[in-house]
Motif scaffolding. Sequence first.
Motif, PDB file in Angstrom:
ATOM      1  N   ARG A 445     -12.424   4.485   1.696  1.00  0.00           N
ATOM      2  CA  ARG A 445     -11.616   4.388   0.472  1.00  0.00           C
ATOM      3  C   ARG A 445     -11.643   2.994  -0.127  1.00  0.00           C
ATOM      4  O   ARG A 445     -11.793   2.836  -1.348  1.00  0.00           O
ATOM      5  CB  ARG A 445     -10.166   4.806   0.784  1.00  0.00           C
ATOM      6  CG  ARG A 445      -9.184   4.609  -0.357  1.00  0.00           C
ATOM      7  CD  ARG A 445      -7.820   5.163   0.018  1.00  0.00           C
ATOM      8  NE  ARG A 445      -7.258   4.522   1.180  1.00  0.00           N
ATOM      9  CZ  ARG A 445      -6.500   3.418   1.160  1.00  0.00           C
ATOM     10  NH1 ARG A 445      -6.227   2.825   0.004  1.00  0.00           N
ATOM     11  NH2 ARG A 445      -6.017   2.898   2.266  1.00  0.00           N
ATOM     12  N   GLY A 455      -1.635  -0.579   2.464  1.00  0.00           N
ATOM     13  CA  GLY A 455      -0.476  -0.143   3.228  1.00  0.00           C
ATOM     14  C   GLY A 455       0.566  -1.206   3.443  1.00  0.00           C
ATOM     15  O   GLY A 455       1.472  -1.031   4.263  1.00  0.00           O
ATOM     16  N   LYS A 669       3.066  12.579  -1.048  1.00  0.00           N
ATOM     17  CA  LYS A 669       2.664  11.408  -0.263  1.00  0.00           C
ATOM     18  C   LYS A 669       1.512  10.744  -1.001  1.00  0.00           C
ATOM     19  O   LYS A 669       0.337  10.932  -0.663  1.00  0.00           O
ATOM     20  CB  LYS A 669       2.260  11.825   1.152  1.00  0.00           C
ATOM     21  CG  LYS A 669       3.402  12.408   1.976  1.00  0.00           C
ATOM     22  CD  LYS A 669       2.930  12.872   3.341  1.00  0.00           C
ATOM     23  CE  LYS A 669       2.423  11.714   4.183  1.00  0.00           C
ATOM     24  NZ  LYS A 669       2.051  12.148   5.553  1.00  0.00           N
ATOM     25  N   CYS A 671      -1.135   8.011  -2.238  1.00  0.00           N
ATOM     26  CA  CYS A 671      -1.940   7.084  -1.436  1.00  0.00           C
ATOM     27  C   CYS A 671      -1.589   5.649  -1.806  1.00  0.00           C
ATOM     28  O   CYS A 671      -2.402   4.896  -2.358  1.00  0.00           O
ATOM     29  CB  CYS A 671      -3.422   7.363  -1.663  1.00  0.00           C
ATOM     30  SG  CYS A 671      -4.497   6.517  -0.483  1.00  0.00           S
ATOM     31  N   ASN A 675       1.553   4.959   3.114  1.00  0.00           N
ATOM     32  CA  ASN A 675       0.574   6.040   3.222  1.00  0.00           C
ATOM     33  C   ASN A 675      -0.862   5.555   3.041  1.00  0.00           C
ATOM     34  O   ASN A 675      -1.793   6.354   3.140  1.00  0.00           O
ATOM     35  CB  ASN A 675       0.854   7.120   2.163  1.00  0.00           C
ATOM     36  CG  ASN A 675       2.209   7.763   2.342  1.00  0.00           C
ATOM     37  OD1 ASN A 675       2.693   7.900   3.466  1.00  0.00           O
ATOM     38  ND2 ASN A 675       2.834   8.157   1.247  1.00  0.00           N
ATOM     39  N   ALA A 676      -1.037   4.276   2.743  1.00  0.00           N
ATOM     40  CA  ALA A 676      -2.368   3.770   2.387  1.00  0.00           C
ATOM     41  C   ALA A 676      -2.862   2.716   3.373  1.00  0.00           C
ATOM     42  O   ALA A 676      -3.414   1.700   2.980  1.00  0.00           O
ATOM     43  CB  ALA A 676      -2.338   3.197   0.975  1.00  0.00           C
ATOM     44  N   LYS A 677      -2.680   2.953   4.656  1.00  0.00           N
ATOM     45  CA  LYS A 677      -3.210   2.043   5.661  1.00  0.00           C
ATOM     46  C   LYS A 677      -4.736   1.975   5.534  1.00  0.00           C
ATOM     47  O   LYS A 677      -5.370   2.937   5.096  1.00  0.00           O
ATOM     48  CB  LYS A 677      -2.824   2.512   7.062  1.00  0.00           C
ATOM     49  CG  LYS A 677      -1.314   2.560   7.309  1.00  0.00           C
ATOM     50  CD  LYS A 677      -0.668   1.191   7.212  1.00  0.00           C
ATOM     51  CE  LYS A 677       0.820   1.261   7.560  1.00  0.00           C
ATOM     52  NZ  LYS A 677       1.476  -0.057   7.379  1.00  0.00           N
ATOM     53  N   ASP A 679      -7.133   2.398   7.449  1.00  0.00           N
ATOM     54  CA  ASP A 679      -7.913   3.437   8.124  1.00  0.00           C
ATOM     55  C   ASP A 679      -7.609   4.834   7.591  1.00  0.00           C
ATOM     56  O   ASP A 679      -8.113   5.827   8.123  1.00  0.00           O
ATOM     57  CB  ASP A 679      -7.667   3.396   9.633  1.00  0.00           C
ATOM     58  CG  ASP A 679      -6.193   3.609   9.994  1.00  0.00           C
ATOM     59  OD1 ASP A 679      -5.343   3.579   9.073  1.00  0.00           O
ATOM     60  OD2 ASP A 679      -5.894   3.796  11.185  1.00  0.00           O
ATOM     61  N   ASN A 680      -6.800   4.933   6.548  1.00  0.00           N
ATOM     62  CA  ASN A 680      -6.463   6.226   5.963  1.00  0.00           C
ATOM     63  C   ASN A 680      -7.224   6.394   4.650  1.00  0.00           C
ATOM     64  O   ASN A 680      -6.973   5.677   3.678  1.00  0.00           O
ATOM     65  CB  ASN A 680      -4.954   6.324   5.712  1.00  0.00           C
ATOM     66  CG  ASN A 680      -4.556   7.672   5.133  1.00  0.00           C
ATOM     67  OD1 ASN A 680      -5.363   8.609   5.094  1.00  0.00           O
ATOM     68  ND2 ASN A 680      -3.319   7.783   4.691  1.00  0.00           N
ATOM     69  N   ASP A 681      -8.146   7.335   4.604  1.00  0.00           N
ATOM     70  CA  ASP A 681      -8.910   7.586   3.384  1.00  0.00           C
ATOM     71  C   ASP A 681      -8.205   8.554   2.442  1.00  0.00           C
ATOM     72  O   ASP A 681      -8.766   8.915   1.405  1.00  0.00           O
ATOM     73  CB  ASP A 681     -10.299   8.127   3.730  1.00  0.00           C
ATOM     74  CG  ASP A 681     -11.214   7.043   4.283  1.00  0.00           C
ATOM     75  OD1 ASP A 681     -11.018   5.868   3.918  1.00  0.00           O
ATOM     76  OD2 ASP A 681     -12.106   7.360   5.085  1.00  0.00           O
ATOM     77  N   CYS A 682      -6.986   8.985   2.811  1.00  0.00           N
ATOM     78  CA  CYS A 682      -6.186   9.874   1.949  1.00  0.00           C
ATOM     79  C   CYS A 682      -6.993  11.104   1.539  1.00  0.00           C
ATOM     80  O   CYS A 682      -7.059  11.481   0.364  1.00  0.00           O
ATOM     81  CB  CYS A 682      -5.688   9.127   0.718  1.00  0.00           C
ATOM     82  SG  CYS A 682      -4.626   7.706   1.091  1.00  0.00           S
TER      83      CYS A 682
END
Length: 705
Positions: A445, A455, A669, A671, A675-677, A679-682
């Motif tokens: 992302r 995040g 939720k 991004c 919710n936008a760490k 490692d989170n590609d949402c």
Amino acid sequence: MIKKCLTIVALILILGLCWFYAVGKGWLGGPWESAAVVAGPRPMTQVKPLEWVETPQVLFGDLHSHTNYSIDAYIFNTKLVKGGGVVTPADACDFARYCSGLDFWSINDHAEGLTPRVWADTVDSIRECNAAAGDPGNPDMVSFVGWEWSNGDKDNVPSHYGHKNVIIRTWEEGQTPTRPIAAKPQSPLSKAPAILQGMLGLVEGVGKASDFGWFMEESKSTPTCPEGVPTTELPLDCREVALTPLDLYRKLDEWGFDSMIIPHGMAWGTTNPLTGDFRDQMDQYQQRYQNLLEVFSGHGNSEIFEDFQRVASSENGDLYCPPATENFTPCCQQAAVRTRGLCDDPASPDCEQQVRDAVSAFVVKGPAAGRKLFPDATLDDWAGCGQLQNNFQPSSMYVPRMSAQYSLALGFDEEGAAKRARFGLIGSSDGHQGRPGSSYKETDRLLYTDHKDLGRESISTDFYKADKESGGFYYTGGLVAAHTQGRHRDAIWEALDNRNVYATSGDRMLVWFDLLNGPDGEVPMGSEVLLSDIPQFRVRALGAFEQQPGCPDYTVAALGAERAQSLCGGECYRPGDRRKSITRIEVVRIRPQVSPDEKVAPLIENTWRVFECPADGNGCTVEFEDPEYAAARRPALYYARVIQQAQQLIVGDPFGCEYDEEGNCVKRKYCIGANAKPDNDCLAMAEPRAWTSPIFVEYLREKAP
């Protein structure tokens, strides 16, 4: 003693400010310059599709890419925001060739910040990129030089002409403008104080921050070119300005080089007035330059016209809160819901008065500032209001009267004079990481999109905005696909100029859309024809190849393992042998206005025809006709929307919905924030798609005897 301590503190403070000032002025830095382009060309493998697919071939490109020569791109890529480091035109070339495997691309840094030195470096890099492409008659990739003309006066709607990419056909010595043409004398970002710029050294390091300061000083000190002088006679060391599209056309005419201007981000409310209306700029539209429209990018989908308003006015000018539509809720309506929910007795007269007062206050403040009247309201309290919902990856804060469908349906300008825009539709990335065509895989992302949220709830680039959820409406972007008679520059340019192109949301679907009974036989997408008979059409589509993990061996051999990781993210365009399924084909019919007072909404039939396709990966072919055309005796245009099987996409659902048993979105939720760490590609399921350019059918009236 206290006085002495205060004096010491003051001296330290003064020395610190002087230090930041020196860094911000670039006194310790120097100019960025592109490194050498990595040698090419890359190996080319021609994949032969199914037997029914004939020439011309389909090539994929990205006509909208930014590097750190765009000031906003540098700021986005600092460690203060998302990291990534400095990227130059040579990096973009290497990425397009070895990471995304494009057939063509263009560079489009913001002209308002470019300097003569930087422009020369950009042109040199594009020439070097093309020199590495192999046989000019059959190159591995064609690289175009260009810039972005950004007119963004959101407070003055009639003069807001939006953002447009200028692309030049040639790049050889003496066949390229010696300077880009900007919409304003300076980038607004260049007005930042030197001390503030110098403070970037706290996170970037003194060297990088001072290099940026050097570039900013170079940009700010570039004088504006004198007015009234032909563009070919202007000095080389100034910034040329064209305040309106007509000024821009005139200056490009003076250069005399083949060029095109592509509007983009049309419905994106972040950079457009929320009340924007393409009719207001129809008097500045000329098809000879603006023949294409970027309908999809990393900033979202600008296709759909939904007839809504955020705040409405009565005939006598009184403002009021308009009703919700099927896919849009004005936030003044949600303000009423929020206020009623806080009442002890929601049915009481006192509560009714509180609701009326809250709505009235919201309407007076306007849709942008109205939400700030409710500082304790959460994003879930706003329930997705102010955003276009139930649509594929929409642009944030959607501006419906700047959408592609609305623009194509207009037949008259604001003065009532007959005028139509006949746009072909393309996709591109609008990425600010120097990574054109970054939509080949949905895996990173922060690298492949313009997301700026890591995040960190305490540090947000949208802290000042009421619509904080808009920070999550970023996608990997789209591509332009061109039906060409060859891989060389002229073949690609001819396809673009003829509108024989289509947009994709990123996946490389193969699509053909033809009118079968034109006056001289079959004609492809983008064509204009005169016809009195019932038009007959055919759409053919093949899904994109499924991707394999990693990068091809030739990428690692050319870039090295370390740079393949840092530049490509360790993932490249690497197709396998299996194709994804096309699930359906939707046909849109638009019958442009034939009188200035004709309402636009009924003229747009968003799903005029829908055809289900076999989900077997072998493609889909449909034929249809319009028996109503001849009886209506009015012009019509048709385009196809090709839908591919659903898959996980980065921000496939920008609302991040959790649903109840009835399918209602009960929790969102976005991004952003927690919710936008990194490692989170949402990821969320969504249906990739392609949009063909329209076929414009003009009714041929019989001549009187």
